[in-house]
Design a protein around this motif. Sequence first.
Motif, PDB file in Angstrom:
ATOM      1  N   MET A   1       0.955  -1.400   0.338  1.00  0.00           N
ATOM      2  CA  MET A   1       0.305   0.419   0.054  1.00  0.00           C
ATOM      3  C   MET A   1       0.223   1.642   0.404  1.00  0.00           C
ATOM      4  SD  MET A   1      -3.143   0.968  -0.057  1.00  0.00           S
ATOM      5  CE  MET A   1      -3.458   1.978  -0.165  1.00  0.00           C
ATOM      6  N   ALA A   2       1.702   1.040   0.427  1.00  0.00           N
ATOM      7  CA  ALA A   2       2.782   2.331   1.274  1.00  0.00           C
ATOM      8  C   ALA A   2       3.340   2.593  -0.446  1.00  0.00           C
ATOM      9  CB  ALA A   2       3.659   2.311   2.100  1.00  0.00           C
ATOM     10  N   ASN A   3       4.148   1.725  -1.265  1.00  0.00           N
ATOM     11  CA  ASN A   3       4.597   1.655  -2.901  1.00  0.00           C
ATOM     12  C   ASN A   3       2.887   2.417  -3.535  1.00  0.00           C
ATOM     13  OD1 ASN A   3       7.066   1.322  -1.828  1.00  0.00           O
ATOM     14  ND2 ASN A   3       6.147  -0.672  -2.791  1.00  0.00           N
ATOM     15  N   THR A   4       1.988   2.078  -3.242  1.00  0.00           N
ATOM     16  CA  THR A   4       0.774   3.082  -4.000  1.00  0.00           C
ATOM     17  C   THR A   4       1.022   4.083  -4.178  1.00  0.00           C
ATOM     18  OG1 THR A   4       0.199   0.761  -3.981  1.00  0.00           O
ATOM     19  CG2 THR A   4      -1.147   2.592  -4.656  1.00  0.00           C
ATOM     20  N   LYS A   7       4.249   6.631  -5.872  1.00  0.00           N
ATOM     21  CA  LYS A   7       3.773   6.493  -6.598  1.00  0.00           C
ATOM     22  C   LYS A   7       2.351   7.323  -7.038  1.00  0.00           C
ATOM     23  CE  LYS A   7       5.095   2.146  -7.562  1.00  0.00           C
ATOM     24  NZ  LYS A   7       4.506   0.324  -8.425  1.00  0.00           N
ATOM     25  N   ALA A   8       1.615   7.664  -6.379  1.00  0.00           N
ATOM     26  CA  ALA A   8       0.188   8.661  -6.391  1.00  0.00           C
ATOM     27  C   ALA A   8       0.815   9.862  -6.216  1.00  0.00           C
ATOM     28  CB  ALA A   8      -0.766   7.682  -5.505  1.00  0.00           C
ATOM     29  N   GLY A   9       1.614   9.586  -5.545  1.00  0.00           N
ATOM     30  CA  GLY A   9       2.551  11.469  -5.350  1.00  0.00           C
ATOM     31  C   GLY A   9       2.139  11.770  -3.927  1.00  0.00           C
ATOM     32  N   ILE A  10       2.199  11.301  -3.062  1.00  0.00           N
ATOM     33  CA  ILE A  10       2.323  11.296  -1.476  1.00  0.00           C
ATOM     34  C   ILE A  10       3.978  11.425  -1.165  1.00  0.00           C
ATOM     35  CG2 ILE A  10       1.635   9.815   0.861  1.00  0.00           C
ATOM     36  CD1 ILE A  10      -0.790  11.010  -0.749  1.00  0.00           C
ATOM     37  N   LYS A  11       3.663  12.860   0.213  1.00  0.00           N
ATOM     38  CA  LYS A  11       5.082  12.464   0.192  1.00  0.00           C
ATOM     39  C   LYS A  11       5.715  13.102   2.128  1.00  0.00           C
ATOM     40  CE  LYS A  11       6.060  14.846  -3.601  1.00  0.00           C
ATOM     41  NZ  LYS A  11       7.016  14.036  -4.275  1.00  0.00           N
ATOM     42  N   GLY A  12       4.384  11.925   2.379  1.00  0.00           N
ATOM     43  CA  GLY A  12       4.557  12.006   3.754  1.00  0.00           C
ATOM     44  C   GLY A  12       3.455  11.028   4.345  1.00  0.00           C
ATOM     45  N   LEU A  23      10.713   3.156   2.331  1.00  0.00           N
ATOM     46  CA  LEU A  23      10.160   4.449   1.795  1.00  0.00           C
ATOM     47  C   LEU A  23      11.926   5.139   1.456  1.00  0.00           C
ATOM     48  CD1 LEU A  23       7.615   5.460   4.063  1.00  0.00           C
ATOM     49  CD2 LEU A  23       7.275   4.513   2.018  1.00  0.00           C
ATOM     50  N   PRO A  24      10.938   5.949  -0.097  1.00  0.00           N
ATOM     51  CA  PRO A  24      11.862   6.045  -0.370  1.00  0.00           C
ATOM     52  C   PRO A  24      12.677   7.310   0.099  1.00  0.00           C
ATOM     53  CG  PRO A  24      11.178   5.856  -1.716  1.00  0.00           C
ATOM     54  CD  PRO A  24      10.220   5.191  -0.551  1.00  0.00           C
ATOM     55  N   ASP A  25      13.813   8.039   0.619  1.00  0.00           N
ATOM     56  CA  ASP A  25      13.795   8.760   1.180  1.00  0.00           C
ATOM     57  C   ASP A  25      13.484   9.971   1.191  1.00  0.00           C
ATOM     58  OD1 ASP A  25      16.275   7.099   2.934  1.00  0.00           O
ATOM     59  OD2 ASP A  25      18.241   8.035   1.350  1.00  0.00           O
ATOM     60  N   ASN A  26      13.206  10.319  -0.103  1.00  0.00           N
ATOM     61  CA  ASN A  26      12.114  11.845  -0.004  1.00  0.00           C
ATOM     62  C   ASN A  26      10.587  11.523   0.408  1.00  0.00           C
ATOM     63  OD1 ASN A  26      11.322  10.652  -2.355  1.00  0.00           O
ATOM     64  ND2 ASN A  26      10.956  12.161  -3.328  1.00  0.00           N
ATOM     65  N   ILE A  27      10.533  10.810   1.128  1.00  0.00           N
ATOM     66  CA  ILE A  27       9.288  10.474   2.007  1.00  0.00           C
ATOM     67  C   ILE A  27       8.789  10.573   3.089  1.00  0.00           C
ATOM     68  CG2 ILE A  27       7.184   9.489   1.828  1.00  0.00           C
ATOM     69  CD1 ILE A  27       7.753  10.409  -1.181  1.00  0.00           C
TER      70      ILE A  27
END
Length: 67
Positions: A1-4, A7-12, A23-27
Amino acid sequence: MANTMVKAGIKGIANFSPVSICLPDNISLSQINVTTCLSQLSYNLSSGRVEDEAYTSLEPRLRHAQG
């Protein structure tokens, strides 16, 4: 779910589950342990402890209004 979500543009993400997620470092990730929060709240209420500074500053006025 987190990956989805990423991919949808959520930043946090606030993660309330007991499972750690990568998660990627930018999240931004907030890992929230609801059990610990509720336990602390219960302790504070039973001991009469108030941790919120805003409430603490109002406490003398609230006591005066009650008495």
